[in-house]
Design a protein around this motif. Sequence first.
Motif, mmCIF file in Angstrom:
data_model
loop_
_atom_site.group_PDB
_atom_site.id
_atom_site.type_symbol
_atom_site.label_atom_id
_atom_site.label_comp_id
_atom_site.label_asym_id
_atom_site.label_seq_id
_atom_site.Cartn_x
_atom_site.Cartn_y
_atom_site.Cartn_z
ATOM 1 N N THR A 252 0.860 -1.189 0.000
ATOM 2 C CA THR A 252 0.000 0.000 0.000
ATOM 3 C C THR A 252 0.891 1.232 0.000
ATOM 4 O O THR A 252 1.866 1.296 0.762
ATOM 5 C CB THR A 252 -0.922 0.014 1.222
ATOM 6 O OG1 THR A 252 -1.698 -1.172 1.243
ATOM 7 C CG2 THR A 252 -1.858 1.217 1.196
ATOM 8 N N ALA A 253 0.584 2.209 -0.840
ATOM 9 C CA ALA A 253 1.416 3.405 -0.951
ATOM 10 C C ALA A 253 0.532 4.603 -1.246
ATOM 11 O O ALA A 253 -0.656 4.465 -1.592
ATOM 12 C CB ALA A 253 2.477 3.230 -2.037
ATOM 13 N N THR A 254 1.124 5.780 -1.107
ATOM 14 C CA THR A 254 0.428 7.044 -1.396
ATOM 15 C C THR A 254 0.939 7.580 -2.720
ATOM 16 O O THR A 254 2.160 7.732 -2.903
ATOM 17 C CB THR A 254 0.667 8.070 -0.288
ATOM 18 O OG1 THR A 254 0.232 7.519 0.951
ATOM 19 C CG2 THR A 254 -0.099 9.352 -0.562
ATOM 20 N N SER A 255 0.026 7.851 -3.619
ATOM 21 C CA SER A 255 0.413 8.320 -4.943
ATOM 22 C C SER A 255 0.789 9.797 -4.884
ATOM 23 O O SER A 255 0.652 10.468 -3.860
ATOM 24 C CB SER A 255 -0.737 8.104 -5.923
ATOM 25 O OG SER A 255 -1.838 8.950 -5.571
ATOM 26 N N GLN A 256 1.255 10.289 -6.027
ATOM 27 C CA GLN A 256 1.629 11.699 -6.102
ATOM 28 C C GLN A 256 0.419 12.612 -5.914
ATOM 29 O O GLN A 256 0.573 13.764 -5.534
ATOM 30 C CB GLN A 256 2.301 11.980 -7.452
ATOM 31 C CG GLN A 256 3.614 11.239 -7.651
ATOM 32 C CD GLN A 256 4.288 11.595 -8.970
ATOM 33 O OE1 GLN A 256 3.907 12.555 -9.631
ATOM 34 N NE2 GLN A 256 5.292 10.808 -9.362
ATOM 35 N N ASN A 257 -0.783 12.093 -6.176
ATOM 36 C CA ASN A 257 -1.999 12.888 -5.946
ATOM 37 C C ASN A 257 -2.450 12.866 -4.491
ATOM 38 O O ASN A 257 -3.430 13.525 -4.137
ATOM 39 C CB ASN A 257 -3.141 12.363 -6.825
ATOM 40 C CG ASN A 257 -2.920 12.687 -8.299
ATOM 41 O OD1 ASN A 257 -2.177 13.619 -8.625
ATOM 42 N ND2 ASN A 257 -3.552 11.923 -9.181
ATOM 43 N N ASP A 259 -3.514 10.104 -2.941
ATOM 44 C CA ASP A 259 -4.484 9.034 -2.729
ATOM 45 C C ASP A 259 -3.766 7.782 -2.247
ATOM 46 O O ASP A 259 -2.624 7.502 -2.634
ATOM 47 C CB ASP A 259 -5.245 8.722 -4.016
ATOM 48 C CG ASP A 259 -6.025 9.922 -4.518
ATOM 49 O OD1 ASP A 259 -6.436 10.739 -3.672
ATOM 50 O OD2 ASP A 259 -6.195 10.055 -5.753
ATOM 51 N N THR A 260 -4.449 7.010 -1.429
ATOM 52 C CA THR A 260 -3.922 5.726 -0.987
ATOM 53 C C THR A 260 -4.236 4.687 -2.058
ATOM 54 O O THR A 260 -5.394 4.509 -2.445
ATOM 55 C CB THR A 260 -4.545 5.303 0.348
ATOM 56 O OG1 THR A 260 -4.256 6.292 1.333
ATOM 57 C CG2 THR A 260 -3.996 3.962 0.812
ATOM 58 N N ARG A 261 -3.196 4.007 -2.539
ATOM 59 C CA ARG A 261 -3.342 3.060 -3.630
ATOM 60 C C ARG A 261 -2.827 1.693 -3.207
ATOM 61 O O ARG A 261 -1.923 1.571 -2.368
ATOM 62 C CB ARG A 261 -2.550 3.515 -4.867
ATOM 63 C CG ARG A 261 -2.778 4.950 -5.284
ATOM 64 C CD ARG A 261 -4.133 5.166 -5.873
ATOM 65 N NE ARG A 261 -4.302 4.444 -7.134
ATOM 66 C CZ ARG A 261 -5.413 4.521 -7.877
ATOM 67 N NH1 ARG A 261 -6.431 5.286 -7.480
ATOM 68 N NH2 ARG A 261 -5.514 3.839 -8.990
ATOM 69 N N LEU A 262 -3.435 0.650 -3.772
ATOM 70 C CA LEU A 262 -2.968 -0.717 -3.602
ATOM 71 C C LEU A 262 -2.132 -1.070 -4.827
ATOM 72 O O LEU A 262 -2.629 -1.054 -5.955
ATOM 73 C CB LEU A 262 -4.147 -1.678 -3.449
ATOM 74 C CG LEU A 262 -5.117 -1.389 -2.296
ATOM 75 C CD1 LEU A 262 -6.237 -2.406 -2.291
ATOM 76 C CD2 LEU A 262 -4.390 -1.404 -0.965
ATOM 77 N N ILE A 263 -0.850 -1.386 -4.603
ATOM 78 C CA ILE A 263 0.087 -1.633 -5.702
ATOM 79 C C ILE A 263 0.298 -3.132 -5.824
ATOM 80 O O ILE A 263 0.684 -3.799 -4.854
ATOM 81 C CB ILE A 263 1.428 -0.918 -5.470
ATOM 82 C CG1 ILE A 263 1.192 0.583 -5.207
ATOM 83 C CG2 ILE A 263 2.346 -1.123 -6.657
ATOM 84 C CD1 ILE A 263 0.514 1.312 -6.332
ATOM 85 N N SER A 264 0.056 -3.672 -7.021
ATOM 86 C CA SER A 264 0.257 -5.094 -7.306
ATOM 87 C C SER A 264 1.212 -5.222 -8.490
ATOM 88 O O SER A 264 0.979 -4.630 -9.553
ATOM 89 C CB SER A 264 -1.084 -5.768 -7.629
ATOM 90 O OG SER A 264 -0.885 -7.074 -8.102
ATOM 91 N N VAL A 265 2.306 -5.982 -8.277
ATOM 92 C CA VAL A 265 3.292 -6.216 -9.343
ATOM 93 C C VAL A 265 3.314 -7.713 -9.637
ATOM 94 O O VAL A 265 3.551 -8.524 -8.726
ATOM 95 C CB VAL A 265 4.692 -5.729 -8.927
ATOM 96 C CG1 VAL A 265 5.691 -5.975 -10.060
ATOM 97 C CG2 VAL A 265 4.653 -4.245 -8.560
ATOM 98 N N VAL A 266 3.045 -8.071 -10.903
ATOM 99 C CA VAL A 266 3.032 -9.479 -11.315
ATOM 100 C C VAL A 266 3.914 -9.630 -12.554
ATOM 101 O O VAL A 266 4.006 -8.713 -13.384
ATOM 102 C CB VAL A 266 1.590 -9.957 -11.612
ATOM 103 C CG1 VAL A 266 0.739 -9.911 -10.360
ATOM 104 C CG2 VAL A 266 0.954 -9.124 -12.715
#
Length: 586
Positions: A252-257, A259-266
């Motif tokens: 979970t990270a905070t974007s440049q805007n 907003d709290t975002r869920l980041i998934s890397v596959v």
Amino acid sequence: MLKPHSDTDAQEERATGLKRFRQSLVVRIAFLLSLALLPIGLVAMGQSWRALNITNDNLQASIHARTSVLVEPERRALFTKLGTARTLADTLGAADLEIEECTAIMLRVLETSPRLAFAGLLEEGAVSRCNSMGRTFDFLPDPRSEELFANPEPYITFNPQGSASELPVMIVAYPTFDDGGGLKGFVTISFETEPLLQSDGSFDLDGDVALITFNKFGDTLSTFTPEGNIDNYLPNGLALEGFVNQGDTFFTATSQNGDTRLISVVPILPGEVYALGSWGRTALQRTTAPWFTISTLLFPFLMWLVGIVVAVTSLNRLVLRHIRDLGRRMRRFANFRDVESSERISDAPSEIQMINGTFESMADQLLRDEADLENAVFEREVLLKEVHHRVKNNLQLISSIINMQVRQVSSPEAVSALRQFQDRVTSLASVHRALYQEPSLTHIRFDVLLGDLVAQVDPSGTPGHQPVEITLDMDSVTLLPDQTSPLAMVTTEALSNALKYGGSGQDGVFRLHVTLKETQEADRTRVRLTIENSVDGTSGGDTRGGLGRRLILAFASQLNADLKESREGDRYALSVSFEYQPFTPE
């Protein structure tokens, strides 16, 4: 006047209330039940954390799966082109072909794949003589290509303007080697790119997901955003090359805007191409409902609260309300001697019913015993009053006999002696009359008795039969019979001596002043009787040691009293002071 309520009193009341609260049965049961539920609560807390972890794992798996599904067309396209490049590399490496033969192969590959923009062999020096264009191409020198020739390995990249096709193309390069293992070059295939996600309605994007694909060097291959630039959906300073060879990654990270975002890397092609999905909060809300998280976290507390409520409710219904009712009935019996029956005792547990039965039996027995005692006391009081009444009658009979004897005696000395003896008998009769007239047989209002004794004073006993002016100053004094009789005899003798030896004062009036006072000295109560009479200039008290004086000393000794006499001018005073004796039942 009301006493002011101080801060100290308020603090004491709060301390008392807090102590009662701590000692209440409900608080103790709640505390013990909390201790009993503590292990279960810890186990439930562990299970709750485990459930949340499972939910989080399911969330990650769900996000990873949805990201993989969204980039599946991209994966298939890249996998197909990489397979084509590998096949061409194996073909060119196994045969030593002329330029024309190699070019013919590239043209056939181009014809069978409509999306291909270029197919050719890139030799060292960035030169391509064998390609689908049928001519030699000199590509611009590229540090990345020089590094690849030094360390040959497959390579996938994106070029917004291809050197051969001048179109945005995806480039797939695969190294080819001769039979001796020497590097011939890289089989390079470029094909036109398409939007990362097709808007054909086959995907539910939730309106809040951004995608980016990148190669093993961190170079961006393709992107998709609901709106705006892809950087607005990524955290600041994100290094894409750091996810290479890491497998599935979720955070979970905070974007440049902001907003709290869920980041998934596959991985799309492990070791080569990866996809990153940036998901908004709607993904989390759809994956796990808020009520589930809240209920999972609150379950141990709710379990404890329900246990306490059930225990307290059961305790109040089964025990406390019956105990309070029993206590109220006990207080009513203690205050009013009224045994009130309970309508709810049939619902009480058997132990409380047994206690209630014991209380009612005890109350009935106490009422019977008190009735018997009251009857015995009443009979005793009646008997004692009758005894005192008969003693008083007998003393009055003796006084009447003495009076008859006085009429038959002619000697003045004998008459005086009989009168004095008659006064003493009358004094004792007054004491017994007061005893049977008083409601209580253990206490006598001596101030009332003293008034009767003074009223019996016969002025005929004074010298010259002169009138006497009598004044009284008395407090309300209650004495025991053991002190009343001696004090009454002291009073009788003192009054007799005052009339016998007193006389007119300087103003020519015979005065008699009787004082009865009750005083407090430290923690003791003392009673003082003072009889003061006027005297003429030649007479005084009974200084001859007559019978009256000896009787006064004897009765004062019975009282353990302090006896004082004083003479000031034309006043003579006799004072008797003794300690009040409280009633102590044997």
